[in-house]
Design a protein around this motif. Structure first.
Motif, short mmCIF file in Angstrom:
data_model
loop_
_atom_site.label_atom_id
_atom_site.label_comp_id
_atom_site.label_asym_id
_atom_site.label_seq_id
_atom_site.Cartn_x
_atom_site.Cartn_y
_atom_site.Cartn_z
N ILE A 217 0.83 -1.20 0.00
CA ILE A 217 0.00 0.00 0.00
C ILE A 217 0.87 1.25 0.00
N TRP A 218 1.95 1.24 0.77
CA TRP A 218 2.85 2.39 0.84
C TRP A 218 3.54 2.63 -0.50
N ILE A 219 3.97 1.56 -1.15
CA ILE A 219 4.57 1.72 -2.49
C ILE A 219 3.55 2.31 -3.46
N THR A 220 2.32 1.85 -3.38
CA THR A 220 1.28 2.38 -4.26
C THR A 220 1.05 3.86 -4.01
N ILE A 221 1.04 4.26 -2.74
CA ILE A 221 0.85 5.67 -2.40
C ILE A 221 2.02 6.51 -2.94
N LEU A 222 3.24 6.02 -2.76
CA LEU A 222 4.41 6.73 -3.26
C LEU A 222 4.34 6.89 -4.78
N ALA A 223 3.98 5.81 -5.47
CA ALA A 223 3.87 5.86 -6.92
C ALA A 223 2.81 6.87 -7.35
N PHE A 224 1.69 6.88 -6.64
CA PHE A 224 0.62 7.83 -6.97
C PHE A 224 1.08 9.27 -6.76
N ILE A 225 1.79 9.53 -5.66
CA ILE A 225 2.27 10.88 -5.38
C ILE A 225 3.25 11.35 -6.46
N ILE A 226 4.18 10.46 -6.83
CA ILE A 226 5.16 10.82 -7.87
C ILE A 226 4.45 11.10 -9.19
N ASP A 227 3.48 10.26 -9.54
CA ASP A 227 2.73 10.46 -10.79
C ASP A 227 1.97 11.78 -10.74
N TRP A 228 1.36 12.09 -9.60
CA TRP A 228 0.61 13.33 -9.46
C TRP A 228 1.53 14.54 -9.58
N LEU A 229 2.71 14.46 -8.99
CA LEU A 229 3.66 15.57 -9.09
C LEU A 229 4.10 15.79 -10.54
N LEU A 230 4.36 14.70 -11.27
CA LEU A 230 4.74 14.82 -12.67
C LEU A 230 3.59 15.38 -13.51
N LYS A 231 2.38 14.94 -13.23
CA LYS A 231 1.22 15.46 -13.96
C LYS A 231 1.04 16.95 -13.70
N THR A 232 1.22 17.35 -12.43
CA THR A 232 1.10 18.76 -12.09
C THR A 232 2.18 19.58 -12.78
N LEU A 233 3.42 19.05 -12.79
CA LEU A 233 4.52 19.73 -13.48
C LEU A 233 4.21 19.91 -14.96
N SER A 234 3.71 18.87 -15.59
CA SER A 234 3.38 18.95 -17.01
C SER A 234 2.27 19.96 -17.27
N ARG A 235 1.27 19.97 -16.38
CA ARG A 235 0.15 20.91 -16.57
C ARG A 235 0.59 22.35 -16.38
N LYS A 236 1.48 22.60 -15.43
CA LYS A 236 1.95 23.96 -15.18
C LYS A 236 2.94 24.43 -16.26
N ALA A 237 3.85 23.54 -16.64
CA ALA A 237 4.90 23.93 -17.59
C ALA A 237 4.41 23.92 -19.04
N PHE A 238 3.51 22.98 -19.35
CA PHE A 238 3.06 22.84 -20.75
C PHE A 238 1.54 22.72 -20.76
N PRO A 239 0.84 23.81 -20.44
CA PRO A 239 -0.63 23.73 -20.37
C PRO A 239 -1.28 23.36 -21.68
N TRP A 240 -0.63 23.67 -22.80
CA TRP A 240 -1.21 23.33 -24.11
C TRP A 240 -1.17 21.84 -24.41
N MET A 241 -0.37 21.09 -23.62
CA MET A 241 -0.27 19.65 -23.85
C MET A 241 -1.06 18.84 -22.84
N GLU A 242 -1.85 19.51 -22.00
CA GLU A 242 -2.56 18.82 -20.94
C GLU A 242 -3.49 17.78 -21.52
N SER A 243 -3.48 16.59 -20.90
CA SER A 243 -4.36 15.50 -21.34
C SER A 243 -5.07 14.94 -20.12
N GLY A 244 -5.87 13.95 -20.34
CA GLY A 244 -6.62 13.33 -19.25
C GLY A 244 -5.87 12.24 -18.54
N LEU A 245 -4.60 12.00 -18.89
CA LEU A 245 -3.86 10.93 -18.25
C LEU A 245 -3.61 11.24 -16.78
#
Length: 270
Positions: A242-270
Motif C-alpha cells: 500500500i505504501w509503495i502504491t501511495i508513493l507511486a501515486f504521489i510521484i505520478d501526481w507531481l509529474l502530472k502537475t509539473l506537465s500541466r503547469k509547464a506545458f498547459p497546451w499539452m494537458e491530457s486526461g492521463l
C-alpha cells in the motif's frame, strides 16, 4: 441520449472514481472475515484493523536493537535508487531520441539497435548486472536504466520525427545550426512527451527496483517485503504494498502537475 454523450457531474465523477476502491476494500474485508471466522490464526488475509495497527507501528516505532524505523530507511533507499535510475533514463532517452529523430546518420546507426535492445527482458540480465557491477547500488540503478530507456527513447524519437518538416526548414532558412534546431525547435515539443513517458514508465521502474532489491540488498522496500514473506507476515507485506502504491501515486501526481503547469497546451486526461 447516447451513452457517449453522458458526462457525469463532479460529485458523480468523484463517487465513480472512489467506487472501485470501495469495492476492493469491501471484497477484501468480507474475505478476511470469512477466513478469520473459520480460523482465527489465519495469516493470509489479516483484518483491515490489523493492517492499520501494523502500519502505525511500522511508521512510528523504531527497532529495539538498531533504534531505527525500518520503513523510513527502506523508503529513502528505494526512492534514491528509483530517482537515480529514472533520472538517468530520462536524460539518455532525451539525448538519444533527439539524435535519432534529427540526424539521419544517428537514425541509421542507432534506431535498429534501440529496437532490438527494447526486446531484451531486463530481468534476464539481472545476474549479469550483479556479476559486472556487484551487489551494490550500481546494478540496481543500471537495471532500471536498461529496463525503461529503450521504450522511452523510441517514443521520443518518433515524436521528433513527427515534428512538421516546415519548422525544420524555416529554422535552417533563418541560419539555425543543428544544435539550435534541437534546442529551440525540437526540445520544447519533446519535453511534454518526456514527462508523459516517465509517468508511464514508473510502473516498470518500480518492478525492476523491487526485483533487484529482493535478490540482493540489505535495505529497501522490495528487500523488506521478501524478507518478511518467510514469516507469512501478510500485514507487513500489505502495508508495504500500500505504501509503495501511495508513493507511486504521489510521484505520478507531481509529474502530472509539473506537465500541466509547464506545458498547459499539452494537458491530457492521463
Amino acid at each position: 441520449m447516447r451513452l457517449i454523450n453522458l458526462i457525469p457531474a463532479r460529485p458523480a465523477a468523484i463517487f465513480l472514481a472512489a467506487l472501485p476502491f470501495i469495492a476492493i476494500f469491501a471484497a477484501y474485508s468480507i474475505g478476511s472475515d470469512i477466513r478469520l471466522e473459520a480460523n482465527p490464526q489465519d495469516k493470509l488475509l489479516p483484518a483491515p484493523s490489523t493492517i492499520a495497527e501494523t502500519a502505525q507501528r511500522l511508521f512510528t516505532e523504531p527497532d529495539r536493537r538498531s533504534k531505527e524505523i525500518f520503513l523510513w530507511n527502506d523508503t529513502f533507499a528505494s526512492l534514491a535508487r528509483l530517482f537515480g535510475g529514472v533520472g538517468i533514463s530520462a536524460l539518455l532517452s532525451l539525448l538519444i531520441g533527439l539524435a535519432i529523430g534529427l540526424l539521419p546518420y544517428a537514425r541509421s546507426t542507432m534506431s535498429s539497435f534501440i529496437a532490438v535492445l527494447s526486446m531484451v527482458p531486463p530481468l534476464a540480465l539481472l545476474p549479469i548486472l550483479f556479476i559486472m557491477f556487484g551487489l551494490g547500488e550500481t546494478s540496481k540503478v543500471v537495471l532500471i536504466v536498461i529496463g525503461i530507456t529503450p521504450f522511452m527513447t523510441r517514443d521520443l524519437a518518433q515524436r521528433v520525427l513527427e515534428i512538421p518538416q516546415e519548422q525544420i526548414v524555416k529554422a535552417q532558412t533563418l541560419g539555425a545550426s543543428s544544435a539550435v534546431i534541437a534546442m529551440r525547435v525540437a526540445l520544447p515539443q519533446v519535453l511534454p512527451r518526456l514527462i508523459s513517458n516517465v509517468r508511464l514508465s514508473l510502473g516498470s521502474a518500480w518492478l525492476f527496483l523491487i526485483a533487484a532489491e529482493a535478490v540482493a540488498s540489505n535495505v529497501g522496500l522490495g528487500y523488506r517485503i521478501f524478507l518478511v514473506r518467510r514469516y507469512l507476515a501478510m500485514d507487513v507485506i500489505l502495508t508495504y504494498v500500500i505504501w509503495i502504491t501511495i508513493l507511486a501515486f504521489i510521484i505520478d501526481w507531481l509529474l502530472k502537475t509539473l506537465s500541466r503547469k509547464a506545458f498547459p497546451w499539452m494537458e491530457s486526461g492521463l
